[in-house]
Enzyme design. Sequence first.
Site, short mmCIF file in Angstrom:
data_model
loop_
_atom_site.label_atom_id
_atom_site.label_comp_id
_atom_site.label_asym_id
_atom_site.label_seq_id
_atom_site.Cartn_x
_atom_site.Cartn_y
_atom_site.Cartn_z
N LYS A 121 -16.74 2.51 9.35
CA LYS A 121 -16.32 1.76 8.17
C LYS A 121 -17.41 1.65 7.12
O LYS A 121 -17.15 1.63 5.92
CB LYS A 121 -15.84 0.37 8.59
CG LYS A 121 -14.50 0.37 9.31
CD LYS A 121 -14.05 -1.04 9.63
CE LYS A 121 -12.61 -1.06 10.11
NZ LYS A 121 -12.35 -0.17 11.23
N GLU A 205 -18.28 -8.29 4.68
CA GLU A 205 -17.41 -8.15 3.52
C GLU A 205 -17.14 -9.52 2.89
O GLU A 205 -17.01 -10.52 3.61
CB GLU A 205 -16.04 -7.57 3.92
CG GLU A 205 -15.97 -6.08 3.98
CD GLU A 205 -14.57 -5.61 4.30
OE1 GLU A 205 -13.68 -6.47 4.49
OE2 GLU A 205 -14.36 -4.40 4.36
N HIS A 240 -5.69 -11.25 12.09
CA HIS A 240 -5.85 -9.93 11.48
C HIS A 240 -4.99 -8.86 12.16
O HIS A 240 -5.21 -7.67 11.96
CB HIS A 240 -7.32 -9.49 11.48
CG HIS A 240 -8.23 -10.51 10.84
ND1 HIS A 240 -8.25 -10.74 9.49
CD2 HIS A 240 -9.13 -11.37 11.39
CE1 HIS A 240 -9.13 -11.69 9.22
NE2 HIS A 240 -9.67 -12.10 10.35
N GLU A 280 -5.76 1.43 3.50
CA GLU A 280 -5.48 0.00 3.46
C GLU A 280 -6.28 -0.66 2.34
O GLU A 280 -7.49 -0.47 2.23
CB GLU A 280 -5.81 -0.65 4.81
CG GLU A 280 -4.97 -0.06 5.95
CD GLU A 280 -5.08 -0.87 7.22
OE1 GLU A 280 -5.99 -1.72 7.32
OE2 GLU A 280 -4.25 -0.65 8.12
N GLU A 292 -10.09 0.11 4.56
CA GLU A 292 -10.37 1.16 5.54
C GLU A 292 -9.26 2.19 5.50
O GLU A 292 -8.21 1.99 4.88
CB GLU A 292 -10.46 0.56 6.95
CG GLU A 292 -9.17 -0.09 7.44
CD GLU A 292 -9.34 -0.76 8.78
OE1 GLU A 292 -10.47 -1.17 9.10
OE2 GLU A 292 -8.35 -0.88 9.52
N ASN A 294 -6.92 4.49 8.17
CA ASN A 294 -6.49 4.79 9.54
C ASN A 294 -6.09 6.25 9.59
O ASN A 294 -5.11 6.66 8.94
CB ASN A 294 -5.33 3.89 9.94
CG ASN A 294 -5.79 2.46 10.15
OD1 ASN A 294 -6.60 2.18 11.03
ND2 ASN A 294 -5.29 1.55 9.34
N ARG A 296 -4.47 8.33 11.36
CA ARG A 296 -3.44 8.55 12.37
C ARG A 296 -2.12 8.02 11.83
O ARG A 296 -2.04 7.48 10.73
CB ARG A 296 -3.79 7.79 13.65
CG ARG A 296 -4.07 6.30 13.39
CD ARG A 296 -4.24 5.51 14.66
NE ARG A 296 -4.80 4.19 14.42
CZ ARG A 296 -4.14 3.14 13.99
NH1 ARG A 296 -2.86 3.26 13.68
NH2 ARG A 296 -4.73 1.97 13.83
#
Length: 660
Positions: A121, A205, A240, A280, A292, A294, A296
């Site tokens: 990340k 963050e 989350h 995202e 981030e 993903n 997949r």
Amino acid sequence: MTQYQPIKRLLVANRGEIAVRIIQTARRLGIHTIALYSDADASAMHVRQADEAWHLGPAPARESYLDTDKVLRIAQQANADAIHPGYGFLSENSDFANACAGQGLRFIGPSGAAILAMGDKSGAKTLMEAAGVPVLPGYHGADQRPDTLRHQASLVGFPLLIKAASGGGGKGMRRVEQIDEFDAALAAVKREALAAFGDDRVLLERYLPRARHVEVQIFADTLGHAIYLGDRDCSLQRRHQKVIEEAPAPNIAPALRRAMGEAAVAAARAIDYVGAGTIEFLLCGDEFFFMEMNTRLQVEHPVTEAVTGQDLVAWQLAVAEGQPLPLTQEEVVLRGHGVEARLYAEDVEAGFLPASGPIHWLHWPQGVRIDTGVSAGDAVSPYYDPMIAKLIAHGQSRAEAFARLADALAALSLGPLVHNGPLLLRLCQEPDVLTMAHHTQWPIPTEPLAIPDLAWPLATLWLASRTGPSPWQQAPGFRLGPDLSLTAAVRIGEETRVLTLIGRTGLLTWQGQEYPYELHADHLRLLRSGRWLRCPVTPAADGAWVLQLEGRRIPFATDDHRHQHHDDHQAPGSQGASAPMHGLVVALLVEAGQSVSRGQPLLVMEAMKMEHQVRAEQDGVIAELLCQVGQQISQGASLVRFQDAAREGAEPASTEQESA
């Protein structure tokens, strides 16, 4: 130009509903499917549906589904020419993707280099900044010394998020409100990240308290084409972790929606991405920030399929074969609205404790799509994620989609395994959700729901039926008058009511309305508003019963049986702590001889990918620790013993998930 190479034999390196989902599409396309299974999954649905299945090893994922050597060896022995990893497990393992390529196996996903670039990340944020994608302010540097991280935290400001650099799925993440909470939160994130991802690096963050979580589905092929297929709102979350997702994201201006989609495609092009991926974003007003990627297929991909009419697994297979994307950006059309609810085996009222166990009855509702890996007679294993199914509704409008999902959840009948269906139904009816007033930190209501009023007459009918062929016949404890009335004292939970029902066999009158009903050996059926409700009833202790109604488990008895209902993990009369679920002890927070107070954390267990704190429910002195770090614990096993364990009436330890 990539040469077209058809996939003939596909190995699915996953389990549960996603394995079933992939197998169904592959078989529709005429591709031979190969399943893998652990000891716990020998008779699982994905094994039953595949063309062939190979045994991997013991139940723990590290010894089966995460064992890359075993997976690759079986792929060679089974003559597979491609491997689909689904999501989770090996889906974002760059070493595995590279190993597949090295053995001539097509990995249904991006390259190992792309996975590696976005899996870190910290590095991903640097790449996104270079590509001109907006990034949240924070720290994602290489210096991971605690003093450095603490200093950087003070520069970022509070509140902030500590996130595992290799994390995902809500694991390895804590919100910190002030500097004196930082060290403990950092230690917890590092511990969870190391256990889940084998990497304890973190990033910091800025925390946006009322942000929306909006993600964009992207797709790229080997021929240089990259597009986005709309967006999804995933703001309904707990710790989350997403609970309900929908597409397209509501209340977004066309220009902003287009800007997010183009930024997502730019992010994919920056790493030469191929296949399905999700970018995202956090959305605050008209500003969006990269969180981030993903690399997949996402759990929530069915809502995108609902509004695009496309099969994204088929797209993945086509891209892996070297085919171009089926649509251009201009040809992507969104129709209506899709919403998905994640049905989990978990006890909401007990703090979302994960559950496991058999499913004795299961009746899926009509009118919605069901993605699942279980059927009646199967079980949810304590070794894996507790997802039971995903329910996906589509409508011409957002309101229609939510209404259809609510109807489906109300009609769902599943048990005796406890699940979050009642919470999902409640969320589909919450005004804040229906008006899109929620955000990622919107407090999901978890207080117990009121007992459905219809539970009282149903419980009365059931109790009466236990004493004779018809509840309208004379039976001990019930009074039948000349007006065909039935009077009984019924206890539900802590409340007792004396009810008088009027009716006859097959027809119940309650509060001025008539309800046709049927009595069966293990359930009631009731016709309400033109729809038959199936209400299973199972025996409990001390002559009591448990009624399943509108997704809720409702214990009841005649007033003669003063039945006291306890959560399965409680053990009245014991003083100490017992395991509320199967899990792994990851941290001991006390030692023998130590004095503890009510509410103090005693230890941390990891179960179904989440950490749970076990807390003391009374003051006392630790006599003995009955477990150790790294030990796998069975549900109900004793963990901690207090010195005065023989004292009558002592309360057990409580368990709660660590909150971010």
